[in-house]
Design a protein around this motif. Structure first.
Motif, PDB file in Angstrom:
ATOM      1  N   THR A  49       0.831  -1.202   0.000  1.00 20.25           N
ATOM      2  CA  THR A  49       0.000   0.000   0.000  1.00 20.25           C
ATOM      3  C   THR A  49       0.863   1.248   0.000  1.00 20.25           C
ATOM      4  N   ALA A  50       0.212   2.354  -0.246  1.00 21.21           N
ATOM      5  CA  ALA A  50       0.922   3.632  -0.240  1.00 21.21           C
ATOM      6  C   ALA A  50       1.522   3.925   1.124  1.00 21.21           C
ATOM      7  N   ALA A  51       0.896   3.398   2.182  1.00 19.61           N
ATOM      8  CA  ALA A  51       1.380   3.675   3.537  1.00 19.61           C
ATOM      9  C   ALA A  51       2.471   2.707   3.973  1.00 19.61           C
ATOM     10  N   ARG A 110      -4.289   1.151  -2.911  1.00 22.45           N
ATOM     11  CA  ARG A 110      -4.856   2.174  -2.020  1.00 22.45           C
ATOM     12  C   ARG A 110      -4.000   3.433  -1.972  1.00 22.45           C
ATOM     13  N   VAL A 111      -3.704   3.939  -3.143  1.00 25.56           N
ATOM     14  CA  VAL A 111      -2.882   5.152  -3.242  1.00 25.56           C
ATOM     15  C   VAL A 111      -3.804   6.358  -3.380  1.00 25.56           C
ATOM     16  N   PRO A 112      -3.760   7.304  -2.442  1.00 28.90           N
ATOM     17  CA  PRO A 112      -4.596   8.508  -2.561  1.00 28.90           C
ATOM     18  C   PRO A 112      -4.305   9.254  -3.869  1.00 28.90           C
ATOM     19  N   HIS A 113      -5.345   9.819  -4.484  1.00 24.45           N
ATOM     20  CA  HIS A 113      -5.187  10.485  -5.778  1.00 24.45           C
ATOM     21  C   HIS A 113      -4.170  11.619  -5.709  1.00 24.45           C
ATOM     22  N   GLN A 114      -4.167  12.361  -4.617  1.00 21.56           N
ATOM     23  CA  GLN A 114      -3.324  13.543  -4.540  1.00 21.56           C
ATOM     24  C   GLN A 114      -1.827  13.224  -4.460  1.00 21.56           C
ATOM     25  N   VAL A 115      -1.485  11.997  -4.104  1.00 22.63           N
ATOM     26  CA  VAL A 115      -0.055  11.660  -3.988  1.00 22.63           C
ATOM     27  C   VAL A 115       0.330  10.513  -4.903  1.00 22.63           C
ATOM     28  N   SER A 153       4.166   6.691  -6.447  1.00 19.53           N
ATOM     29  CA  SER A 153       4.546   5.758  -7.508  1.00 19.53           C
ATOM     30  C   SER A 153       6.001   5.959  -7.908  1.00 19.53           C
ATOM     31  N   ARG A 154       6.420   7.218  -7.961  1.00 20.85           N
ATOM     32  CA  ARG A 154       7.812   7.511  -8.324  1.00 20.85           C
ATOM     33  C   ARG A 154       8.771   6.975  -7.270  1.00 20.85           C
ATOM     34  N   GLN A 155       8.442   7.201  -5.991  1.00 22.07           N
ATOM     35  CA  GLN A 155       9.325   6.730  -4.915  1.00 22.07           C
ATOM     36  C   GLN A 155       9.392   5.201  -4.873  1.00 22.07           C
ATOM     37  N   LEU A 179      12.330   0.047  -6.180  1.00 24.17           N
ATOM     38  CA  LEU A 179      12.428  -1.177  -6.970  1.00 24.17           C
ATOM     39  C   LEU A 179      13.688  -1.175  -7.834  1.00 24.17           C
ATOM     40  N   THR A 180      13.958  -0.039  -8.450  1.00 26.64           N
ATOM     41  CA  THR A 180      15.147   0.063  -9.298  1.00 26.64           C
ATOM     42  C   THR A 180      16.411  -0.125  -8.475  1.00 26.64           C
ATOM     43  N   LYS A 181      16.451   0.488  -7.297  1.00 24.41           N
ATOM     44  CA  LYS A 181      17.612   0.356  -6.422  1.00 24.41           C
ATOM     45  C   LYS A 181      17.825  -1.104  -6.011  1.00 24.41           C
ATOM     46  N   ALA A 182      16.735  -1.854  -5.865  1.00 27.90           N
ATOM     47  CA  ALA A 182      16.820  -3.259  -5.462  1.00 27.90           C
ATOM     48  C   ALA A 182      17.051  -4.184  -6.654  1.00 27.90           C
TER      49      ALA A 182
END
Length: 535
Positions: A191-193, A220-225, A230-232, A237-240
Motif C-alpha cells: 500500500t501507499a502507507a 490504495r494510493v490517494p489520488h493527490q499523492v 509511484s515515483r518513490q 524497486l530500481t535500487k533493489a
C-alpha cells in the motif's frame, strides 16, 4: 527463448534430490541450524508444491498467488479481478485465514486433487458466500485450501488469495510463504502507507533471488499523492534491481475503504489484462513458466551446498560430543584398572574386615565389604567421567539439544545399575568357587564361600592381599588356586567392561537417537550433481 525440459530423467533426478532434502536433519542447536531447517522446509515446499508438479504438467493452468502485508487489500483485489466475492474481505485482521484459490470451472480438476499443495485439505462448497471460517468438522484452518470457480476468469488462469506474510499468527506466515513459493507468478501487493516495510521487501528480494515471474501492485494510493508515491516506489524497486518488474497502481477508492466491496473494473483492468495475456499468450505463458521453474532450479546451486554445509556442521558437532563422552569414559576406565591393580578396593571397611578374617569376620561379611568397596570405586569413576563430559559439553552449543541436558537419561541411577552388576559378579564368583571345591578329592572340603572370599581378596587387594593367595592355595591347592584366580579375573574384567561400556552407551543414546550421520552432506551434493548433469 527459455523452455521447460520435462524429460523423465530430469524428473527422476529431481525426485531423488527431493528425497535427500527431506532426509536432512538439523536437530543440534548450532548457529546456522534454524536457517538450515527453514531453507529445507522452503525448498521442500517449492519442490512439492510447484517445481515437480509444474514440470510434470506444463499444460496446467497458470497459478498467480496474491500475497502481501496485513491490510494490503489482497482479498478485495482478488474479488475485483474475478468480478464477484470469492474471498472474505473486511476490517478484521487477519481476514484471510483460509487461503482461497479461484479458477475457471473447466480448470477445477487441476486443483481439486493433490497435484499442487498436496498437504492442504481441499474444501469446495459451490454456490455459498465466502466466509473466513468455512471448514470441515475438525479441520485446521491453516491447513485448508478453499477452491472456488468463476466463469469470469479465463481458462488457464487461477488466482490464489494467500494469508498475510506478516500475520500475527505464525502458522499463517508459514502458509503464506509456502503458497507464494507454489506460484507461477508472484503478485506482491503493498500500500501507499506501507510500501517501504521490511517484510514485503524480503519477499521481493526472495523473488529476485529465485528469478520468479513477479508483478507488484501498489494499492490504495490517494489520488493527490499517486504520482509521488509511484515515483518513490519505482525508485526503490530500481535500487533493489527490480526496476524491470511490471508495476500496477490501484487508487484509493470508497469501495476499498472497508475491504468489503468490489473495485471498479477500470481500477484493476491493467493488472487483469496483464494476467490474462500471461495465461493465454503461448509465448508469454511459456516464458513465465520457464522463468520461474528455471529460477528455482538455478537456486539449487547455492541452496543445496548450504544445506550440505549445515549437515556437515551438525555431524562435526555430534562427533565432538561423542568424542567427549568416549574420551572421558576411556580415561576413567584406564584409571579404574590401574586402581584395581594397586588394590584400591581393599581399603577402609574392606581392609578392616580382611584383617579380622576369619577369626572375627565371616566370609560373607568380607565379601559384602569388598563388593561395596568395588561398587563405590566404579561409581566414582562413572561420576568423574560424567563431570568431565559436562565440562566439555558446556563449551559446545550443540549440547543444548532437547534430551541431551541430562547425562543419565534412565530412571534408574548409576549407583543402582552398578550395584546390580557387582553383586552379579559376586554370585558368579561364588559359583566358580563351588565348582572348584567339588573337584577336590578330599573327605573334608573347604567352605566354598570362604574360597570365594579369598579369591575376591586376591583379585581386588593387590599387594596387600598376598597372604590371601597363600591361604587360597592352602585350601584348594596351587593349581586350583591359579585356575580359580584366572576364571575370576576374566569374570571381573568382563563385568568391569560391561559397566563402563553400558554407562557410556546410556550417555550416548540420546545423541545417537538424533541420527546425525555423515551421509547427508555427500548425498545432497551428489543429488545436486546428478540433477545438474540431467539439465
Amino acid at each position: 527463448m527459455v523452455t521447460l525440459d520435462v524429460r523423465p530423467q530430469l524428473l527422476d533426478a529431481l525426485s531423488a534430490l527431493r528425497e535427500r532434502v527431506a532426509a536432512a536433519r538439523f536437530p543440534l542447536p548450532l548457529m546456522g541450524a534454524p536457517r538450515a531447517r527453514a531453507n529445507r522446509d522452503e525448498l521442500l515446499a517449492q519442490l512439492d508444491d510447484y517445481l515437480v508438479p509444474r514440470l510434470r504438467d506444463p499444460q496446467a493452468p497458470l497459478l498467480a498467488v496474491v500475497g502481501g502485508s496485513t491490510g494490503a487489500g489482497k482479498s478485495t483485489l482478488v474479488n475485483s479481478l474475478v468480478g464477484r466475492r470469492v474471498s472474505e474481505a473486511g476490517v478484521l485482521r487477519p481476514t484471510t485465514r483460509t487461503p482461497v484459490l479461484v479458477c475457471h470451472p473447466e480448470d477445477h480438476h487441476w486443483f481439486s486433487g493433490m497435484r499442487v499443495l498436496p498437504d492442504l485439505t481441499r474444501v469446495w462448497v459451490p454456490g455459498q458466500e465466502p466466509t473466513a471460517d468455512l471448514l470441515l468438522p475438525g479441520e485446521d484452518s491453516t491447513r485448508v485450501l478453499r477452491i472456488e470457480t468463476a466463469d469470469t476468469l479465463p481458462p488457464g488462469l487461477a488466482l490464489l488469495d494467500a494469508p498475510d506474510i506478516d500475520s500475527l499468527v505464525a502458522d499463517n506466515r508459514v502458509l503464506a510463504s509456502q503458497l507464494i513459493c507454489a506460484a507461477d507468478v508472484w503478485v506482491m501487493v503493498t500500500t501507499a502507507a506501507r510500501y517501504a516495510d521490511a517484510v514485503p521487501w524480503h519477499m521481493l528480494r526472495t523473488a529476485k533471488e529465485y528469478r520468479a515471474t513477479l508483478v507488484t501492485v501498489l494499492d490504495r494510493v490517494p489520488h493527490q499523492v499517486v504520482t509521488e508515491v509511484s515515483r518513490q516506489y519505482g525508485a526503490l524497486l530500481t535500487k533493489a534491481g527490480l526496476g524491470h518488474v511490471p508495476r500496477f497502481t490501484v487508487p484509493e477508492l470508497p469501495e476499498s475503504a472497508w475491504g468489503g466491496g468490489l473495485l471498479p473494473a477500470t481500477a484493476v483492468a491493467p493488472l487483469r489484462t496483464w494476467l490474462v495475456q500471461m495465461a493465454q499468450d503461448p509465448a508469454a505463458r511459456q516464458y513465465a513458466l520457464a522463468r520461474t521453474a528455471h529460477g528455482v532450479l538455478d537456486s539449487l546451486k547455492a541452496r543445496m551446498p548450504e544445506l550440505a554445509s549445515a549437515a556437515a556442521a551438525q555431524h562435526a558437532a555430534a562427533q565432538r560430543l561423542t568424542a567427549a563422552v568416549e574420551g572421558a569414559y576411556d580415561s576413567e576406565y584406564a584409571r579404574v584398572r590401574g586402581r584395581l591393580q594397586a588394590g584400591a578396593v581393599l581399603a577402609g571397611d574392606a581392609l578392616k574386615r580382611w584383617r579380622a578374617f576369619p577369626l572375627d569376620c565371616s566370609a560373607g561379611e568380607l565379601l559384602d565389604a569388598l563388593v561395596e568397596s568395588l561398587g563405590t570405586l566404579l561409581l566414582c569413576a562413572v561420576t568423574a567421567a560424567d563431570e568431565r563430559v559436562q565440562e566439555a559439553w558446556r563449551r559446545e552449543p550443540a549440547a543444548g539439544a532437547p534430551g541431551l541436558n541430562g547425562l543419565d537419561p534412565t530412571p534408574e541411577s548409576a549407583e543402582h545399575r552398578i550395584g546390580l552388576t557387582v553383586r552379579r559378579w559376586r554370585r558368579e564368583l561364588e559359583e566358580y568357587a563351588e565348582d572348584e571345591v567339588r573337584t577336590l578329592d578330599r573327605s573334608v572340603a573347604p567352605d566354598p564361600e570362604a574360597v570365594a572370599a579369598l579369591v575376591a581378596t586376591v583379585l581386588l587387594g593387590g599387594r596387600r592381599a598376598r597372604s590371601a593367595g597363600e591361604g587360597l592355595a592352602g585350601r584348594i591347592g596351587a593349581h586350583g588356586a591359579l585356575r580359580l584366580r584366572d576364571r575370576g579375573g576374566r569374570l571381573l574384567a568382563d563385568h568391569l567392561n560391561r559397566i563402563m561400556h553400558d554407562e557410556r552407551e546410556l550417555r550416548l543414546a540420546p545423541l545417537d537417537a538424533l541420527d546425525v550421520l555423515p551421509e547427508p552432506q555427500a548425498e545432497l551434493i551428489a543429488a545436486l550433481s546428478v540433477l545438474q548433469k540431467e539439465r
